[in-house]
Design a protein around this motif. Sequence first.
Motif, PDB file in Angstrom:
ATOM      1  N   GLY A  24       0.830  -1.196   0.000  1.00  0.00           N
ATOM      2  CA  GLY A  24       0.000   0.000   0.000  1.00  0.00           C
ATOM      3  C   GLY A  24       0.859   1.237   0.000  1.00  0.00           C
ATOM      4  N   THR A  25       0.355   2.308   0.574  1.00  0.00           N
ATOM      5  CA  THR A  25       1.069   3.568   0.706  1.00  0.00           C
ATOM      6  C   THR A  25       1.046   3.977   2.169  1.00  0.00           C
ATOM      7  OG1 THR A  25       0.334   4.225  -1.507  1.00  0.00           O
ATOM      8  CG2 THR A  25       1.198   5.958  -0.083  1.00  0.00           C
ATOM      9  N   ASN A  57      -7.960   4.500  10.190  1.00  0.00           N
ATOM     10  CA  ASN A  57      -8.658   4.628   8.904  1.00  0.00           C
ATOM     11  C   ASN A  57      -7.733   4.483   7.699  1.00  0.00           C
ATOM     12  OD1 ASN A  57     -11.293   5.045  10.019  1.00  0.00           O
ATOM     13  ND2 ASN A  57     -10.695   7.152  10.477  1.00  0.00           N
ATOM     14  N   HIS A  58      -6.430   4.252   7.933  1.00  0.00           N
ATOM     15  CA  HIS A  58      -5.501   4.026   6.827  1.00  0.00           C
ATOM     16  C   HIS A  58      -5.843   2.697   6.152  1.00  0.00           C
ATOM     17  CE1 HIS A  58      -1.637   5.440   5.084  1.00  0.00           C
ATOM     18  NE2 HIS A  58      -1.581   4.188   4.674  1.00  0.00           N
ATOM     19  N   LEU A  59      -5.734   2.662   4.838  1.00  0.00           N
ATOM     20  CA  LEU A  59      -6.052   1.459   4.070  1.00  0.00           C
ATOM     21  C   LEU A  59      -4.780   0.793   3.566  1.00  0.00           C
ATOM     22  CD1 LEU A  59      -9.049   2.773   1.903  1.00  0.00           C
ATOM     23  CD2 LEU A  59      -9.109   1.764   4.189  1.00  0.00           C
ATOM     24  N   ARG A  74      -8.634  -1.940   6.775  1.00  0.00           N
ATOM     25  CA  ARG A  74      -8.625  -0.582   7.303  1.00  0.00           C
ATOM     26  C   ARG A  74      -8.140  -0.606   8.742  1.00  0.00           C
ATOM     27  NH1 ARG A  74     -12.039   2.656  10.417  1.00  0.00           N
ATOM     28  NH2 ARG A  74     -13.515   0.933  10.662  1.00  0.00           N
ATOM     29  N   VAL A  75      -7.221   0.292   9.090  1.00  0.00           N
ATOM     30  CA  VAL A  75      -6.710   0.382  10.457  1.00  0.00           C
ATOM     31  C   VAL A  75      -7.797   0.965  11.359  1.00  0.00           C
ATOM     32  CG1 VAL A  75      -5.018   1.481  11.975  1.00  0.00           C
ATOM     33  CG2 VAL A  75      -4.315   0.627   9.724  1.00  0.00           C
ATOM     34  N   VAL A  76      -8.117   0.254  12.428  1.00  0.00           N
ATOM     35  CA  VAL A  76      -9.101   0.750  13.387  1.00  0.00           C
ATOM     36  C   VAL A  76      -8.457   1.096  14.725  1.00  0.00           C
ATOM     37  CG1 VAL A  76     -11.028  -0.487  12.348  1.00  0.00           C
ATOM     38  CG2 VAL A  76      -9.686  -1.610  14.115  1.00  0.00           C
ATOM     39  N   GLY A  90      -4.716  -2.902  14.936  1.00  0.00           N
ATOM     40  CA  GLY A  90      -5.971  -3.617  14.808  1.00  0.00           C
ATOM     41  C   GLY A  90      -6.590  -3.197  13.492  1.00  0.00           C
ATOM     42  N   ALA A  91      -6.938  -4.144  12.649  1.00  0.00           N
ATOM     43  CA  ALA A  91      -7.445  -3.825  11.311  1.00  0.00           C
ATOM     44  C   ALA A  91      -8.655  -4.685  10.998  1.00  0.00           C
ATOM     45  CB  ALA A  91      -6.357  -4.039  10.259  1.00  0.00           C
TER      46      ALA A  91
END
Length: 281
Positions: A24-25, A57-59, A74-76, A90-91
Amino acid sequence: MTAPTKTRRRSERLWLTVPLHAQGTDLAGEDFEVEARAINFNRHGARIQVLREFAPNHLFRLESPDGKHRADFRVVEVIAPQDSQEVEYGAECLNQRQNFWQIEFPPPEDVEAEVSRVLLECTKCNTMALLPLTLSEVQAVRTMGWVGKSCPICAALSLWKYAQVGRTLNPKGAQNVHHESSSWISAAVDCAGRNHRRVYVIMPVAVRDAQGNQVTTRTENVSKGGFCFASERNYKTGEVVTAIFENVADSLTHKTELPAQIVREQAILGAHRKLYGAAYC
């Protein structure tokens, strides 16, 4: 950083370390493709270790080691500070209908109805599932090697056996890759170096120390030589404790007490608990 809102877990989780590829980025805007691993996971998400900086919220995307299975997450929750070498996240899987792990998990209402959950494999279709079992059903699979349960894939009653997770070494040293299974995890996990094969049995256990202090917890996995459990109480490596299991085969005491020695401990980032490995004395 605002603390994430705690929500009720939608399915049971497995403490099973699984190698992954992540891509990803990152927050710096740099594209990446690195090795990662899941420390535990459930039907909808996972605790992920990856040496990249993310924010809530990072993907990013996860792939199986063979590259054949992938899913977007998605990072939670950021479980450790970004400047830590052991950062974990946690994702959750973006597509809630996708079964990235290829393991069937019981719905929450079934988990609450039974006292134990066991990672089993259907002998008909090789589906891997974390099935809720009664203590008598746990005893059946321990003594007979199988238990009769309905299969969600076969849509019929079938025989289930312990799921064989991981690659091991046979006595001659050659690698023995697990037979074809519905889940790619069975071939991705490396179990070399273990004295006994682990089976993933989540069931109640009480742990009593030499001073008589007793806590009730649960096993995360078991083997012929011992078991793994999590606890907020601190135990020292080398300490001898007593493990107390419910025993449906013993109609008099309904308990089995076994001495065990704490052989390893593992901190759980962001939690007061630790994972402990105990070997039967």
